[in-house]
Design an enzyme around this catalytic site. Structure first.
Site, PDB file in Angstrom:
ATOM      1  N   GLY A 257     -11.933  -4.918   2.496  1.00 10.58           N
ATOM      2  CA  GLY A 257     -13.218  -4.583   2.587  1.00 10.58           C
ATOM      3  C   GLY A 257     -13.778  -3.716   1.315  1.00 10.58           C
ATOM      4  O   GLY A 257     -14.906  -3.914   1.006  1.00 10.58           O
TER       5      GLY A 257
ATOM      6  N   ARG B 253       0.787  -1.036  -0.017  1.00  9.39           N
ATOM      7  CA  ARG B 253      -0.009   0.076   0.168  1.00  9.39           C
ATOM      8  C   ARG B 253       0.978   1.158  -0.031  1.00  9.39           C
ATOM      9  O   ARG B 253       0.465   2.237  -0.499  1.00  9.39           O
ATOM     10  CB  ARG B 253      -0.870  -0.041   1.155  1.00  9.39           C
ATOM     11  CG  ARG B 253      -2.084  -0.956   0.937  1.00  9.39           C
ATOM     12  CD  ARG B 253      -2.855  -0.886   2.297  1.00  9.39           C
ATOM     13  NE  ARG B 253      -4.179  -1.553   2.047  1.00  9.39           N
ATOM     14  CZ  ARG B 253      -5.277  -1.690   2.728  1.00  9.39           C
ATOM     15  NH1 ARG B 253      -5.130  -1.356   4.329  1.00  9.39           N
ATOM     16  NH2 ARG B 253      -6.300  -2.268   2.731  1.00  9.39           N
TER      17      ARG B 253
ATOM     18  N   LYS C 130     -15.732 -18.289   4.747  1.00  7.63           N
ATOM     19  CA  LYS C 130     -17.338 -18.135   5.148  1.00  7.63           C
ATOM     20  C   LYS C 130     -18.150 -17.619   4.031  1.00  7.63           C
ATOM     21  O   LYS C 130     -18.111 -16.998   3.253  1.00  7.63           O
ATOM     22  CB  LYS C 130     -17.479 -17.098   6.128  1.00  7.63           C
ATOM     23  CG  LYS C 130     -16.770 -17.428   7.417  1.00  7.63           C
ATOM     24  CD  LYS C 130     -17.068 -16.572   8.590  1.00  7.63           C
ATOM     25  CE  LYS C 130     -16.883 -16.641   9.950  1.00  7.63           C
ATOM     26  NZ  LYS C 130     -17.013 -15.570  10.718  1.00  7.63           N
TER      27      LYS C 130
ATOM     28  N   GLY D 137      -7.669  -9.411   0.702  1.00  7.53           N
ATOM     29  CA  GLY D 137      -6.197  -9.596   1.540  1.00  7.53           C
ATOM     30  C   GLY D 137      -5.474 -11.204   0.928  1.00  7.53           C
ATOM     31  O   GLY D 137      -4.553 -11.117   0.590  1.00  7.53           O
TER      32      GLY D 137
HETATM   33  C1  3PG Z   1      -8.408  -2.105   5.867  1.00 10.10           C
HETATM   34  O1  3PG Z   1      -7.190  -2.489   5.634  1.00 10.10           O
HETATM   35  O2  3PG Z   1      -9.364  -2.781   5.871  1.00 10.10           O
HETATM   36  C2  3PG Z   1      -8.650  -0.714   5.594  1.00 10.10           C
HETATM   37  O3  3PG Z   1      -7.325   0.098   5.934  1.00 10.10           O
HETATM   38  C3  3PG Z   1      -9.933  -0.042   6.489  1.00 10.10           C
HETATM   39  O4  3PG Z   1      -9.587  -0.439   7.797  1.00 10.10           O
HETATM   40  P1  3PG Z   1     -10.754  -0.615   8.791  1.00 10.10           P
HETATM   41  O5  3PG Z   1     -11.058  -2.172   8.431  1.00 10.10           O
HETATM   42  O6  3PG Z   1     -10.003  -0.842   9.999  1.00 10.10           O
HETATM   43  O7  3PG Z   1     -11.530   0.457   8.726  1.00 10.10           O
END
Ligand code: 3PG
Ligand code: MG
Length: 403
Positions: free
Chosen positions: A384, A34, A205, A361
């Site tokens: 997310g 990132r 899941k 991820g």
């Molecule tokens: C992540 O890695 O999911 C983003 O940086 C957002 O972070 P968060 O899920 O803690 O809001």
């Protein structure tokens, strides 16, 4: 040309929201993806003769400290990132030990062209996640132009990702190059795809992936389902899955998804066979079985050879590919073959002209581990955020710039 590319930052301070929420273990950054992804945006501002104020969150400090009182704010500092970035850019990155008060204001005000300042973790303040307007306004004073380059956080309606945009006129708020690239790739897959469009959805899941599968049923030609979530589908259909992962409260959901797919003419492909193990461990005994005939006491930890052939054929015929979630426990050598084979198949299809987007991820970790990151069309920095985009939601970080 994009707004960002055509903007001349000479003599201006760009306030750039980045997502530097990177894994840090004992002060060491273990994955800098990132940070590297934000460099083109930073470098363009500097090359124009502008200066850069970077802001980001890291972790969830206030929530975690409440749960684990031995932790302090210092455990969530972005300071290691400033040092790391200095090394990457070959120029000193200044650090403000707060994001809105004295140090931040003074340092931001005295930045000279070519200089960079990183603010301390935005989430030291509860106002960030609450989307507090006063807090957002204070942040907005630290720059002349607001650039949102934090695709990974675009699904959060926070002060620095959404609320802040209202304090800048239309020509002084824009996406950075990373955000532009992410949005373009995601739009190409969801809205401008060439068919056949195959979505490969994996992970543990079903419950995490219901919304994305439902949304893709209106877009995709084929949906490949692998990973632990597949076994909830098999059990729902009456298969024997042994000790494989299963969400018993989602059996009906699984059947409904299969029914909806059939009604819409979308083919859902489940792995015909699996690599099974006698325990969840790298040194487990392993064997193979049909996915609907996993013996008692055994669990499926990867897709099998028949499934690999089955999936490779579908991927090979695709013109658009979305991959979110691994096929098995690829962190363990014995159970990595399925995920590796899928990575290879996606790379081969890309070489033949397909457009492929990998995000989330674990699947990103997989293409990195197996050396295919530069052989797919686009690797997303969003977890997310990417998931919510493909669920069909409007991401606040994107909407605020477009507004
Ligand atoms: C992540 O890695 O999911 C983003 O940086 C957002 O972070 P968060 O899920 O803690 O809001
Ligand atoms: Mg997250």
């Amino acid at each position: 040309m994009s707004t960002f590319s055509s903007h001349n930052f000479a003599g201006q301070r760009a306030l750039i929201r980045v997502d530097f929420n990177v894994p840090i273990k004992n002060g060491t950054i273990t994955d800098d993806t990132r940070i590297r992804a934000a460099l083109p945006t930073i470098n363009k501002v500097l090359a124009d003769g502008g200066s850069v104020v970077l802001m980001s969150h890291w972790g969830r400090p206030l929530k975690d400290i409440e749960k684990k009182p031995h932790l302090t704010l210092a455990d969530f500092s972005l300071k290691p990132v400033a040092a790391y970035l200095s090394g990457m850019l070959d120029s000193d990155v200044q650090f403000a030990d707060d994001c809105i008060s004295g140090d931040a204001v003074t340092k931001a005000a005295s930045l000279q062209p070519g200089q960079i300042l990183l603010l301390e973790n935005l989430r030291y303040y509860k106002q960030e996640e609450k989307g507090d307007k006063d807090f957002a306004e204070k942040l907005s004073k630290l720059g002349d132009v607001y650039v949102n380059d934090a695709f990974g956080t675009a699904h959060r309606a926070h002060a620095s990702t959404e609320v802040i945009a209202q304090f800048f006129p239309g020509d002084k708020k824009m996406f950075g190059l990373l955000m532009e690239g992410e949005v373009k790739a995601a739009e190409q897959v969801l809205h401008n795809n060439q068919k056949p469009f195959t979505a490969i959805i994996g992970g543990a899941k079903v419950s995490d992936k219901i919304l994305i599968i439902e949304n893709l049923l209106d877009r995709a030609t084929d949906i490949i389902i692998g990973g632990g979530m597949a076994y909830t589908f098999f059990k729902a259909e009456g298969g024997q899955i042994g000790n494989s992962l299963c969400e018993d409260d989602r059996l009906d959901t699984a059947l409904e998804l299969l029914k909806k797919a059939q009604d819409k003419g979308v083919c859902i492909h489940l792995p015909a066979d699996s690599i099974i193990a006698d325990k969840f461990a790298a040194d487990a005994q392993s064997s193979s079985a049909l996915s609907v005939e996993v013996p008692e006491g055994w669990m499926a930890l990867d897709i099998g050879q028949m499934a690999i052939e089955q999936f490779k054929k579908i991927i090979g015929e695709s013109k658009t590919i979305l991959w979110n979630g691994p096929m098995g426990v690829f962190e363990m050598d014995k159970f990595q073959h399925g995920t590796r084979a899928i990575a290879e198949a996606v790379a081969d299809a890309t070489a033949k002209g397909a457009f492929s987007l990998v995000g989330g991820g674990d699947s990103v970790a997989a293409v990195n581990k197996f050396g295919y990151a530069d052989k797919v069309s686009y690797v997303s920095t969003g977890g997310g955020a990417l998931l919510e985009y493909f669920e069909g939601k409007e991401l606040p970080g994107i909407a605020a710039i477009k507004a």
